[in-house]
Design an enzyme around this catalytic site. Structure first.
Site, PDB file in Angstrom:
ATOM      1  N   ASP A  43      24.163  45.640  27.949  1.00 38.39           N
ATOM      2  CA  ASP A  43      22.809  46.181  27.838  1.00 38.39           C
ATOM      3  C   ASP A  43      22.040  45.680  29.046  1.00 38.39           C
ATOM      4  OD1 ASP A  43      21.108  47.459  25.258  1.00 38.39           O
ATOM      5  OD2 ASP A  43      19.888  46.560  26.834  1.00 38.39           O
ATOM      6  N   VAL A  79      23.693  54.700  24.249  1.00 33.46           N
ATOM      7  CA  VAL A  79      22.324  54.546  24.738  1.00 33.46           C
ATOM      8  C   VAL A  79      21.449  55.628  24.117  1.00 33.46           C
ATOM      9  CG1 VAL A  79      23.087  53.433  26.881  1.00 33.46           C
ATOM     10  CG2 VAL A  79      22.771  55.905  26.849  1.00 33.46           C
ATOM     11  N   GLU A  81      19.364  58.863  22.998  1.00 36.24           N
ATOM     12  CA  GLU A  81      19.760  60.277  22.926  1.00 36.24           C
ATOM     13  C   GLU A  81      18.953  61.092  23.935  1.00 36.24           C
ATOM     14  OE1 GLU A  81      22.060  62.475  20.796  1.00 36.24           O
ATOM     15  OE2 GLU A  81      22.891  60.516  21.226  1.00 36.24           O
ATOM     16  N   LYS A  83      22.095  59.389  29.421  1.00 38.70           N
ATOM     17  CA  LYS A  83      23.533  59.383  29.143  1.00 38.70           C
ATOM     18  C   LYS A  83      24.337  59.816  30.372  1.00 38.70           C
ATOM     19  CE  LYS A  83      23.413  59.883  24.134  1.00 38.70           C
ATOM     20  NZ  LYS A  83      24.109  58.649  23.783  1.00 38.70           N
ATOM     21  N   SER A 113      25.022  62.326  19.133  1.00 39.29           N
ATOM     22  CA  SER A 113      25.087  63.111  17.901  1.00 39.29           C
ATOM     23  C   SER A 113      24.636  64.543  18.131  1.00 39.29           C
ATOM     24  CB  SER A 113      24.209  62.475  16.819  1.00 39.29           C
ATOM     25  OG  SER A 113      22.864  62.428  17.249  1.00 39.29           O
ATOM     26  N   HIS A 164      31.527  59.995  17.979  1.00 36.85           N
ATOM     27  CA  HIS A 164      30.273  59.877  17.246  1.00 36.85           C
ATOM     28  C   HIS A 164      30.462  59.129  15.937  1.00 36.85           C
ATOM     29  CE1 HIS A 164      27.037  61.730  14.560  1.00 36.85           C
ATOM     30  NE2 HIS A 164      26.480  60.781  15.278  1.00 36.85           N
ATOM     31  N   ASN A 197      25.699  55.989  11.238  1.00 32.01           N
ATOM     32  CA  ASN A 197      24.971  54.736  11.046  1.00 32.01           C
ATOM     33  C   ASN A 197      24.892  54.373   9.568  1.00 32.01           C
ATOM     34  OD1 ASN A 197      23.337  52.541  11.615  1.00 32.01           O
ATOM     35  ND2 ASN A 197      21.469  53.748  11.740  1.00 32.01           N
TER      36      ASN A 197
END
Length: 180
Positions: free
Chosen positions: A28, A85, A87, A92, A114, A135, A138
């Site tokens: 990160d 990271v 959306e 991305k 997603s 994908h 969660n």
């Protein structure tokens, strides 16, 4: 395995990979986010210990396999890197382009998106055939489903390796087309 993004999905994916016995480079850009991610993973592993799903030694071993870093360089050694990271296509795409530059030639680059087209994310890379969607839902350590999403250029063997990896990590993978 490399995981880019220490937020909810990134730390969940790192948790799953580390519990599966793999060394995980967790990246990160913010050191504070990395510290929070490792603390979250430790807390989630504590819950698994309390429920009798794993031993304290299993928890310690999983945590020892996670290497947090704010540097991209350690990701160059990974055979498989998953970005998790924001959306946002621009973010991305930049992450995948950077990974494409430093990753081993045969490394798989996956996106946890997603809703964004894998084809669009891979378009800016020099090797779009190695880009695939992976994908997770969660929370990643708990929910079993993983969508393996092929873009127009994704090589079939890349999707099959991600499918097999998902199974090895105790997940239930399904092949999916790249659609929102």
């Amino acid at each position: 395995v490399g995981v880019v993004g220490g937020g909810t999905m990134g730390n969940g994916i790192a948790h799953v990979a580390a519990r599966s016995g793999l060394k995980v480079v967790l990246h990160d850009v913010e050191r504070q986010q990395l510290d929070k991610a490792v603390a979250t993973i430790a807390g989630n592993l504590d819950r698994e210990v309390a429920k009798g799903k794993i031993s304290k030694d299993d928890k310690s071993a999983a945590l020892s396999r996670i290497v947090p870093t704010a540097d991209y360089a350690p990701l160059a050694e990974a055979d498989f890197v998953i970005e998790a990271v924001s959306e946002d296509l621009g973010i991305k795409s930049k992450v995948l382009q950077a990974l494409d530059e430093i990753a081993r030639p045969n490394a798989i680059l996956a996106s946890n998106t997603s809703s964004i087209s894998i084809t669009a994310i891979a378009a800016g890379t020099k090797h779009p055939g190695r880009v695939v969607g992976m994908h997770f839902f969660n929370p990643a350590p708990i929910l079993p489903l993983v969508e393996v999403v092929s873009g127009l250029a994704t090589e079939r063997n890349v999707a099959e390796v991600v499918y097999a990896t998902s199974l090895a990590w105790g997940k239930v993978p399904v092949h999916a087309r790249s659609t929102p």
